[in-house]
Write a protein that holds these residues in place. Structure first.
Motif, PDB file in Angstrom:
ATOM      1  N   ARG A 108       0.834  -1.356  -0.055  1.00 28.09           N
ATOM      2  CA  ARG A 108       0.038   0.109   0.131  1.00 28.09           C
ATOM      3  C   ARG A 108       0.817   1.359  -0.076  1.00 28.09           C
ATOM      4  O   ARG A 108       0.417   2.270  -0.475  1.00 28.09           O
ATOM      5  CB  ARG A 108      -1.070  -0.007   1.357  1.00 28.09           C
ATOM      6  CG  ARG A 108      -1.803  -1.424   1.225  1.00 28.09           C
ATOM      7  CD  ARG A 108      -2.366  -1.407   2.718  1.00 28.09           C
ATOM      8  NE  ARG A 108      -3.429  -2.527   2.651  1.00 28.09           N
ATOM      9  CZ  ARG A 108      -2.911  -3.833   2.720  1.00 28.09           C
ATOM     10  NH1 ARG A 108      -1.657  -4.132   2.874  1.00 28.09           N
ATOM     11  NH2 ARG A 108      -3.899  -4.809   2.770  1.00 28.09           N
ATOM     12  N   GLU A 131       2.843  -1.117   6.781  1.00 28.68           N
ATOM     13  CA  GLU A 131       2.899  -0.691   8.292  1.00 28.68           C
ATOM     14  C   GLU A 131       1.428  -1.096   8.729  1.00 28.68           C
ATOM     15  O   GLU A 131       0.345  -0.851   7.703  1.00 28.68           O
ATOM     16  CB  GLU A 131       3.218   1.020   8.283  1.00 28.68           C
ATOM     17  CG  GLU A 131       4.644   1.272   7.489  1.00 28.68           C
ATOM     18  CD  GLU A 131       5.852   0.498   8.620  1.00 28.68           C
ATOM     19  OE1 GLU A 131       5.709   0.190   9.770  1.00 28.68           O
ATOM     20  OE2 GLU A 131       6.739   0.274   7.937  1.00 28.68           O
ATOM     21  N   ASP A 139      -1.084   1.455   7.694  1.00 27.90           N
ATOM     22  CA  ASP A 139      -1.582   1.556   6.270  1.00 27.90           C
ATOM     23  C   ASP A 139      -2.604   0.588   5.754  1.00 27.90           C
ATOM     24  O   ASP A 139      -3.062   0.680   4.734  1.00 27.90           O
ATOM     25  CB  ASP A 139      -0.261   1.453   5.225  1.00 27.90           C
ATOM     26  CG  ASP A 139       0.442   2.687   5.206  1.00 27.90           C
ATOM     27  OD1 ASP A 139       0.088   3.830   5.840  1.00 27.90           O
ATOM     28  OD2 ASP A 139       1.833   2.353   5.169  1.00 27.90           O
ATOM     29  N   LEU A 140      -3.013  -0.194   6.599  1.00 27.25           N
ATOM     30  CA  LEU A 140      -3.744  -1.395   6.441  1.00 27.25           C
ATOM     31  C   LEU A 140      -5.050  -1.051   5.742  1.00 27.25           C
ATOM     32  O   LEU A 140      -5.796  -1.816   4.923  1.00 27.25           O
ATOM     33  CB  LEU A 140      -3.867  -2.461   7.456  1.00 27.25           C
ATOM     34  CG  LEU A 140      -2.419  -3.272   7.845  1.00 27.25           C
ATOM     35  CD1 LEU A 140      -2.627  -4.156   8.929  1.00 27.25           C
ATOM     36  CD2 LEU A 140      -2.051  -3.915   6.431  1.00 27.25           C
ATOM     37  N   ALA A 141      -5.535  -0.172   6.134  1.00 26.86           N
ATOM     38  CA  ALA A 141      -6.986   0.370   5.620  1.00 26.86           C
ATOM     39  C   ALA A 141      -6.931   1.211   4.506  1.00 26.86           C
ATOM     40  O   ALA A 141      -8.051   1.558   3.957  1.00 26.86           O
ATOM     41  CB  ALA A 141      -7.581   1.186   6.926  1.00 26.86           C
ATOM     42  N   LEU A 142      -5.855   1.402   4.060  1.00 26.62           N
ATOM     43  CA  LEU A 142      -5.737   2.301   2.602  1.00 26.62           C
ATOM     44  C   LEU A 142      -6.373   1.683   1.654  1.00 26.62           C
ATOM     45  O   LEU A 142      -6.391   0.461   1.618  1.00 26.62           O
ATOM     46  CB  LEU A 142      -4.318   2.857   2.477  1.00 26.62           C
ATOM     47  CG  LEU A 142      -3.414   3.625   3.386  1.00 26.62           C
ATOM     48  CD1 LEU A 142      -2.005   3.931   2.934  1.00 26.62           C
ATOM     49  CD2 LEU A 142      -4.370   5.046   3.567  1.00 26.62           C
ATOM     50  N   PRO A 143      -6.982   2.205   0.576  1.00 24.09           N
ATOM     51  CA  PRO A 143      -7.664   1.536  -0.400  1.00 24.09           C
ATOM     52  C   PRO A 143      -6.980   0.991  -1.543  1.00 24.09           C
ATOM     53  O   PRO A 143      -7.664   0.505  -2.551  1.00 24.09           O
ATOM     54  CB  PRO A 143      -8.641   2.788  -0.965  1.00 24.09           C
ATOM     55  CG  PRO A 143      -7.770   4.028  -0.805  1.00 24.09           C
ATOM     56  CD  PRO A 143      -7.070   3.824   0.546  1.00 24.09           C
ATOM     57  N   HIS A 144      -5.657   1.137  -1.613  1.00 22.42           N
ATOM     58  CA  HIS A 144      -4.769   0.530  -2.687  1.00 22.42           C
ATOM     59  C   HIS A 144      -4.738  -0.920  -2.434  1.00 22.42           C
ATOM     60  O   HIS A 144      -4.483  -1.548  -1.457  1.00 22.42           O
ATOM     61  CB  HIS A 144      -3.375   1.140  -2.565  1.00 22.42           C
ATOM     62  CG  HIS A 144      -3.330   2.681  -2.390  1.00 22.42           C
ATOM     63  ND1 HIS A 144      -3.836   3.513  -3.268  1.00 22.42           N
ATOM     64  CD2 HIS A 144      -2.693   3.111  -1.265  1.00 22.42           C
ATOM     65  CE1 HIS A 144      -3.664   4.646  -2.945  1.00 22.42           C
ATOM     66  NE2 HIS A 144      -3.100   4.716  -1.675  1.00 22.42           N
ATOM     67  N   TRP A 145      -4.759  -1.568  -3.678  1.00 24.24           N
ATOM     68  CA  TRP A 145      -4.878  -2.843  -3.927  1.00 24.24           C
ATOM     69  C   TRP A 145      -3.054  -3.365  -3.577  1.00 24.24           C
ATOM     70  O   TRP A 145      -2.245  -2.536  -3.803  1.00 24.24           O
ATOM     71  CB  TRP A 145      -4.774  -3.346  -5.313  1.00 24.24           C
ATOM     72  CG  TRP A 145      -5.024  -4.968  -5.451  1.00 24.24           C
ATOM     73  CD1 TRP A 145      -6.037  -5.483  -5.427  1.00 24.24           C
ATOM     74  CD2 TRP A 145      -3.869  -5.731  -5.624  1.00 24.24           C
ATOM     75  NE1 TRP A 145      -5.638  -6.930  -5.402  1.00 24.24           N
ATOM     76  CE2 TRP A 145      -4.490  -6.941  -5.951  1.00 24.24           C
ATOM     77  CE3 TRP A 145      -2.367  -5.591  -5.853  1.00 24.24           C
ATOM     78  CZ2 TRP A 145      -3.305  -8.223  -6.045  1.00 24.24           C
ATOM     79  CZ3 TRP A 145      -1.650  -6.640  -6.112  1.00 24.24           C
ATOM     80  CH2 TRP A 145      -2.320  -7.910  -6.148  1.00 24.24           C
TER      81      TRP A 145
END
Lengths: 227, 227
Positions: A107, A186, A189-195
């Motif tokens: 991400r 990190e 960052d896990l909830a970020l919308p990036h594949w």
């Protein structure tokens, strides 16, 4: 086989040295002989490094492993072998074989990486002068690309044999480095919308393309079956 | 962009030098910029060669091309960059990128070969110190593996930015070497019963493997469609 005896150590691992212990990500290093052999055996070209006029040179080159020895293909006119000069004058080389197995898309830009396996061999290479050892090395070079192929081709004649040069490098100062697995993002960052994930790269043979002039009745050999 | 200006030559080919003219198979060499760029842009890792304590070292490394400049990824702790030391002290390097496209199986052992494309860059590498140039180089490194990806990931924060080092190498002394096509057997071997031809190697992405913790609703992006 004539020539210098094979290294006879029965150890299952190479001894780390100052230049085979990585300064980055040491947990990815391996000195296990089976691991190193598998990486070497799967490659088609190595990258052969040597020093010429004080500057580094890196050339892609065909090679093969026989036991604890690496054979690197050349011609008698090629640069590293001319540098070697006389057969007993060694050439300091670094031979590296790398497989890129997948792209690791995190991400975060920072955690982008690749999954790879590499083997790095340091040492002094020598030209192979013993005819019997050279014959075995040439067979190994053909069989390295396609196992079993040397028995299914015309062997080199005297002129071809003389026109080919082989250098030998003992597997002594060797290390592997491997990255496998998934994404190391990190926690924040896990909830970020990036594949995120791993994109494996395709491997193996595609459909063989026969020479248009094949002798009548020549069938595709089993060892070329698409995997 | 700050930093040294891009090389501005409008020539369509690199000028051959003593070390970019091959001693073998010179007909396979190319100095055409478009040919070289295409080889560089298709690779995932380069093999970075440098000299350490008089001996060659060859390490697989991530890289990207921006115009007539190559950026090679490192960390501030990695060996070549520590060797470089101060930003203005250059490091003599050779960067080689190789693609193995196919195995060429001849009727004779001697004429076995591979189809390949390689690019070799010689020069003096410098650490990138200008923040704007470094930011562009880091984006290029991510986009090199997967075009468009840098816009679909979280950019490096201050700490990550400082922990990454990039070295720059101008494309000036450069050559490509290419083998394509079929088998070159001797006329007297054509009737031999051995299968001959080219075995292409598979290329491209296999099916992407998503991270198990993807945010809900995160779809596979179009730029990862299996090719």
């Amino acid at each position: 086989m004539q020539g210098p005896p094979q290294p006879t150590s029965s150890a299952t691992a190479y001894t780390p040295t100052d230049r085979t212990v990585p300064t980055r990500a040491p947990q990815r290093a391996s000195y296990d002989k089976d691991v190193v052999h598998a990486i070497l055996d799967e490659g088609y070209v190595c990258h052969l490094g040597f020093v010429r006029d004080g500057a580094p040179v890196v050339l892609p080159t065909l090679y093969a492993r026989v036991g604890e020895r690496l054979y690197v293909h050349g011609s008698t006119g090629s640069r590293p072998l001319r540098t070697t000069g006389r057969a007993d004058a060694g050439l300091a080389v670094c031979v590296t074989v790398t497989h890129v197995d997948g792209l690791v898309l995190a991400r975060s830009a920072f955690h982008h990486s690749i999954n790879y396996r590499s083997a790095v061999v340091h040492g002094i290479a020598h030209q192979v002068t013993d005819p019997e050892e050279k014959r075995l090395a040439l067979d190994a070079l053909v069989d390295h690309a396609v196992p079993g192929r040397s028995r299914d081709s015309r062997p080199a004649n005297t002129k071809e044999f003389a026109a080919t040069a082989v250098i030998r490098l003992d597997l002594d100062e060797v290390s592997a480095k491997i990255r496998t697995g998934g994404v190391n993002d990190e926690p924040e960052d896990l909830a970020l919308p990036h594949w995120a994930g791993v994109v494996p790269l395709r491997k193996g043979y595609a459909t063989p393309v026969p020479d248009p002039g094949l002798a009548p009745g020549t069938e595709l050999p089993d060892y070329l079956a698409v995997r």
